[in-house]
Design a protein around this motif. Structure first.
Motif, PDB file in Angstrom:
ATOM      1  N   GLU A   1      -0.153  11.462   4.022  1.00  0.00           N
ATOM      2  CA  GLU A   1       1.179  10.861   4.061  1.00  0.00           C
ATOM      3  C   GLU A   1       1.477  10.260   5.432  1.00  0.00           C
ATOM      4  O   GLU A   1       2.128   9.218   5.531  1.00  0.00           O
ATOM      5  CB  GLU A   1       2.226  11.904   3.687  1.00  0.00           C
ATOM      6  CG  GLU A   1       2.180  12.301   2.218  1.00  0.00           C
ATOM      7  CD  GLU A   1       3.016  13.530   1.913  1.00  0.00           C
ATOM      8  OE1 GLU A   1       3.198  13.839   0.708  1.00  0.00           O
ATOM      9  OE2 GLU A   1       3.482  14.202   2.867  1.00  0.00           O
ATOM     10  N   LYS A   2       1.001  10.904   6.478  1.00  0.00           N
ATOM     11  CA  LYS A   2       1.223  10.385   7.837  1.00  0.00           C
ATOM     12  C   LYS A   2       0.485   9.077   8.076  1.00  0.00           C
ATOM     13  O   LYS A   2       0.835   8.330   8.993  1.00  0.00           O
ATOM     14  CB  LYS A   2       0.800  11.422   8.880  1.00  0.00           C
ATOM     15  CG  LYS A   2       1.727  12.627   8.962  1.00  0.00           C
ATOM     16  CD  LYS A   2       1.324  13.571  10.068  1.00  0.00           C
ATOM     17  CE  LYS A   2       1.643  13.025  11.434  1.00  0.00           C
ATOM     18  NZ  LYS A   2       1.397  14.003  12.520  1.00  0.00           N
ATOM     19  N   GLU A   3      -0.515   8.797   7.256  1.00  0.00           N
ATOM     20  CA  GLU A   3      -1.259   7.556   7.389  1.00  0.00           C
ATOM     21  C   GLU A   3      -0.616   6.411   6.607  1.00  0.00           C
ATOM     22  O   GLU A   3      -1.070   5.266   6.670  1.00  0.00           O
ATOM     23  CB  GLU A   3      -2.705   7.757   6.928  1.00  0.00           C
ATOM     24  CG  GLU A   3      -3.497   8.704   7.825  1.00  0.00           C
ATOM     25  CD  GLU A   3      -4.866   9.048   7.268  1.00  0.00           C
ATOM     26  OE1 GLU A   3      -5.147   8.648   6.115  1.00  0.00           O
ATOM     27  OE2 GLU A   3      -5.642   9.713   7.981  1.00  0.00           O
ATOM     28  N   MET A   4       0.480   6.721   5.906  1.00  0.00           N
ATOM     29  CA  MET A   4       1.131   5.732   5.074  1.00  0.00           C
ATOM     30  C   MET A   4       2.195   4.948   5.828  1.00  0.00           C
ATOM     31  O   MET A   4       3.384   5.094   5.614  1.00  0.00           O
ATOM     32  CB  MET A   4       1.769   6.420   3.860  1.00  0.00           C
ATOM     33  CG  MET A   4       0.803   6.846   2.781  1.00  0.00           C
ATOM     34  SD  MET A   4       0.199   5.438   1.815  1.00  0.00           S
ATOM     35  CE  MET A   4      -1.446   5.253   2.453  1.00  0.00           C
ATOM     36  N   GLY A   5       1.786   4.126   6.769  1.00  0.00           N
ATOM     37  CA  GLY A   5       2.696   3.205   7.414  1.00  0.00           C
ATOM     38  C   GLY A   5       3.531   3.813   8.523  1.00  0.00           C
ATOM     39  O   GLY A   5       4.369   4.669   8.277  1.00  0.00           O
TER      40      GLY A   5
ATOM     41  N   ASP B   1       7.336   5.012   6.716  1.00  0.00           N
ATOM     42  CA  ASP B   1       7.481   4.085   5.595  1.00  0.00           C
ATOM     43  C   ASP B   1       7.382   4.838   4.267  1.00  0.00           C
ATOM     44  O   ASP B   1       8.136   4.571   3.316  1.00  0.00           O
ATOM     45  CB  ASP B   1       6.403   3.004   5.647  1.00  0.00           C
ATOM     46  CG  ASP B   1       6.600   2.038   6.797  1.00  0.00           C
ATOM     47  OD1 ASP B   1       7.719   1.948   7.323  1.00  0.00           O
ATOM     48  OD2 ASP B   1       5.616   1.368   7.182  1.00  0.00           O
ATOM     49  N   TYR B   2       6.459   5.788   4.202  1.00  0.00           N
ATOM     50  CA  TYR B   2       6.271   6.568   2.980  1.00  0.00           C
ATOM     51  C   TYR B   2       7.498   7.426   2.684  1.00  0.00           C
ATOM     52  O   TYR B   2       8.007   7.442   1.548  1.00  0.00           O
ATOM     53  CB  TYR B   2       5.031   7.445   3.129  1.00  0.00           C
ATOM     54  CG  TYR B   2       4.726   8.316   1.936  1.00  0.00           C
ATOM     55  CD1 TYR B   2       4.196   7.773   0.775  1.00  0.00           C
ATOM     56  CD2 TYR B   2       4.962   9.694   1.980  1.00  0.00           C
ATOM     57  CE1 TYR B   2       3.906   8.578  -0.330  1.00  0.00           C
ATOM     58  CE2 TYR B   2       4.677  10.502   0.894  1.00  0.00           C
ATOM     59  CZ  TYR B   2       4.153   9.941  -0.262  1.00  0.00           C
ATOM     60  OH  TYR B   2       3.878  10.743  -1.341  1.00  0.00           O
TER      61      TYR B   2
ATOM     62  N   HIS C   1       0.834  -1.209   0.000  1.00  0.00           N
ATOM     63  CA  HIS C   1       0.000   0.000   0.000  1.00  0.00           C
ATOM     64  C   HIS C   1       0.870   1.261   0.000  1.00  0.00           C
ATOM     65  O   HIS C   1       0.518   2.264  -0.634  1.00  0.00           O
ATOM     66  CB  HIS C   1      -0.934  -0.007   1.217  1.00  0.00           C
ATOM     67  CG  HIS C   1      -1.960  -1.097   1.185  1.00  0.00           C
ATOM     68  ND1 HIS C   1      -3.061  -1.051   0.359  1.00  0.00           N
ATOM     69  CD2 HIS C   1      -2.045  -2.267   1.871  1.00  0.00           C
ATOM     70  CE1 HIS C   1      -3.800  -2.135   0.537  1.00  0.00           C
ATOM     71  NE2 HIS C   1      -3.198  -2.890   1.447  1.00  0.00           N
ATOM     72  N   VAL C   2       1.989   1.222   0.713  1.00  0.00           N
ATOM     73  CA  VAL C   2       2.881   2.381   0.751  1.00  0.00           C
ATOM     74  C   VAL C   2       3.519   2.606  -0.612  1.00  0.00           C
ATOM     75  O   VAL C   2       3.567   3.733  -1.121  1.00  0.00           O
ATOM     76  CB  VAL C   2       3.968   2.180   1.824  1.00  0.00           C
ATOM     77  CG1 VAL C   2       4.928   3.365   1.828  1.00  0.00           C
ATOM     78  CG2 VAL C   2       3.340   2.009   3.201  1.00  0.00           C
TER      79      VAL C   2
END
Length: 431
Positions: free
Chosen positions: A335-339, A344-345, A20-21
């Motif tokens: 972006e903060k929700e990306m792992g 990770d992002y 997902h990232v």
């Protein structure tokens, strides 16, 4: 926009999370996936099709993915024991390579990575996401600007209650279970060590010299959980484990600094990495999100820990935001929700940016080898009652001449780099 064509090896829990990232990065397309389990391959293909419209080629044999001419970059998220052999084959095939974190099983693993890189000149990056976290980068920026004075001591911990995950190993087809049954070592050192090594310029003007490791009683935390109702796999209720519940590692550096690491994954406790930097002018303490400098804190005023903790709690956000690199000062909610809160992002954006711009990898093969070597060296030290173990110089002396490089461009680094270079030597890179 030019995009990197990516092949992903390893589609378990972590692999799916990172799919997902990667799919959120506009710089990359996933064109191939691989796992030894067919159901994981089909699941991954559907995730990628829904997100991007691309139907990737699925492979059970990782060698076929590496040989796929469509694949330009190989991302390895497999079991720990496969990381080195897959990375070596990927570099030999000339594919940009990124490898998820773990410790090595043998020092020869580390040398094999270095030799293969030097023979092929194929870029490789260790995916140590904690190096990209907010507080670690803020602390590094403050150190680079001289705000903490001379750094004397750093500490890190991988404190993460994993008993349920470990005991689910047979159910989830996960590799941690066997490692905890059969090994006793600092098995996951890079979350603790990676950000510290970058901050201390390890392999770039500084190096790690030796370590000692000791372990507490083996297996008590896991065995207690295995006998309880919380055990997800009752076939393990009488299992025995070799891994110590707590492992303490102490590392000495050529620059005179001392690093301590703690592995703490099989006793009840909340998550923490305890990232700590102590310098002659102040300290950074991740637990509490605090920065204390001698010129803005009355360090003798408070004798009870709770009082100063309350006074300076979260002051890193309110007082030191200007020192954050742009990847954090301008990060979006999405972006903060990306792992892992965005790290990770940021990590994968850095990897793809290095490929597209022909830049040096943010965490290179010499970092990778040095950090991974802590695992087999700790195993030997524990086995011999805490006997010191020399840490190999994987740069073969070039650490004295290599220029410093942080994982991102940090504020105020340029102003102080020349001063640091005067102390650490001239700038000559490895090839």
């Amino acid at each position: 926009m030019q995009k990197v064509k990516v092949g992903v090896i390893g589609l378990g829990c972590r692999g799916v999370d990172l799919l997902h990232v990667i799919l959120a990065c506009e710089e990359a397309d996933i064109v191939a996936v691989c796992d030894k389990y067919e159901d994981r391959i089909e699941n991954a293909k559907e995730i990628i099709r829904e997100a991007s419209g691309i139907i990737p080629t699925g492979y059970i044999d990782y060698k076929k993915l590496i040989a796929d001419e469509m694949v330009e970059a190989v991302i390895i998220i497999s079991s720990w024991d496969m990381h080195t052999r897959m990375a070596v084959e990927s570099m030999k095939a000339g594919k940009y390579t990124a490898v998820e974190v773990a410790g090595a099983y043998d020092i020869e693993d580390c040398w094999q990575l270095v030799r293969t890189y030097e023979e092929t000149n194929t870029p490789i990056m260790l995916l140590e996401n904690c190096c990209f976290d907010r507080f670690e980068l803020l602390s590094t920026a403050l150190v680079r600007a001289g705000k903490l004075g001379k750094v004397v001591y750093c500490h890190g911990s991988y404190s993460h209650e994993l008993r349920g995950e470990i005991l689910s190993g047979n159910i989830n087809r996960h590799y941690r279970l066997k490692n905890y049954m059969l090994r006793n070592c600092e098995n996951y050192p890079t979350h603790e060590l990676g950000p510290i090594a970058k901050l201390l310029n390890i392999n770039r003007g500084n190096k790690m010299l030796s370590l000692t490791s000791v372990a507490s009683k083996s297996g008590l935390g896991l065995e207690a959980c295995a006998k309880s109702e919380d055990n997800p796999d009752q076939t393990l209720k009488d299992a025995k484990f070799t891994q110590g519940d707590i492992v303490i590692t102490t590392i000495t550096c050529a620059g005179g600094e001392v690093i301590t690491l703690r592995l703490d994954t099989t006793l009840p406790r909340p998550y923490s990495r305890e990232f700590t930097v102590r310098g002659t002018k102040g300290m950074c303490l991740q637990d509490g999100n605090m920065v204390l400098l001698q010129n803005n804190a009355n360090l003798h005023e408070y004798y009870e820990p709770n009082l100063w903790m309350k006074k300076y709690l979260d002051n890193a956000d309110s007082e030191y935001r200007e020192w954050l690199p742009e990847c954090w000062s301008k990060i979006t909610k999405e972006e903060k929700e990306m792992g892992h809160g965005g790290i990770d992002y940021i990590q994968f954006k850095s990897f793809f940016k290095a490929i597209l711009n022909g830049e040096e990898m943010p965490i290179d093969v010499y970092d990778m080898a040095a950090w991974m070597s802590i695992t087999p060296l700790s195993e030997q030290s524990i086995l011999h009652g805490g006997m010191p173990q020399a840490i190999p110089d994987f740069t073969r002396g070039q650490w004295m001449y290599r220029e410093g490089k942080d994982v991102v461009n940090l504020p105020f680094v340029k102003e102080d780099k020349q001063e640091n270079r005067t102390e650490l030597g001239s700038s000559r890179r490895l090839k």
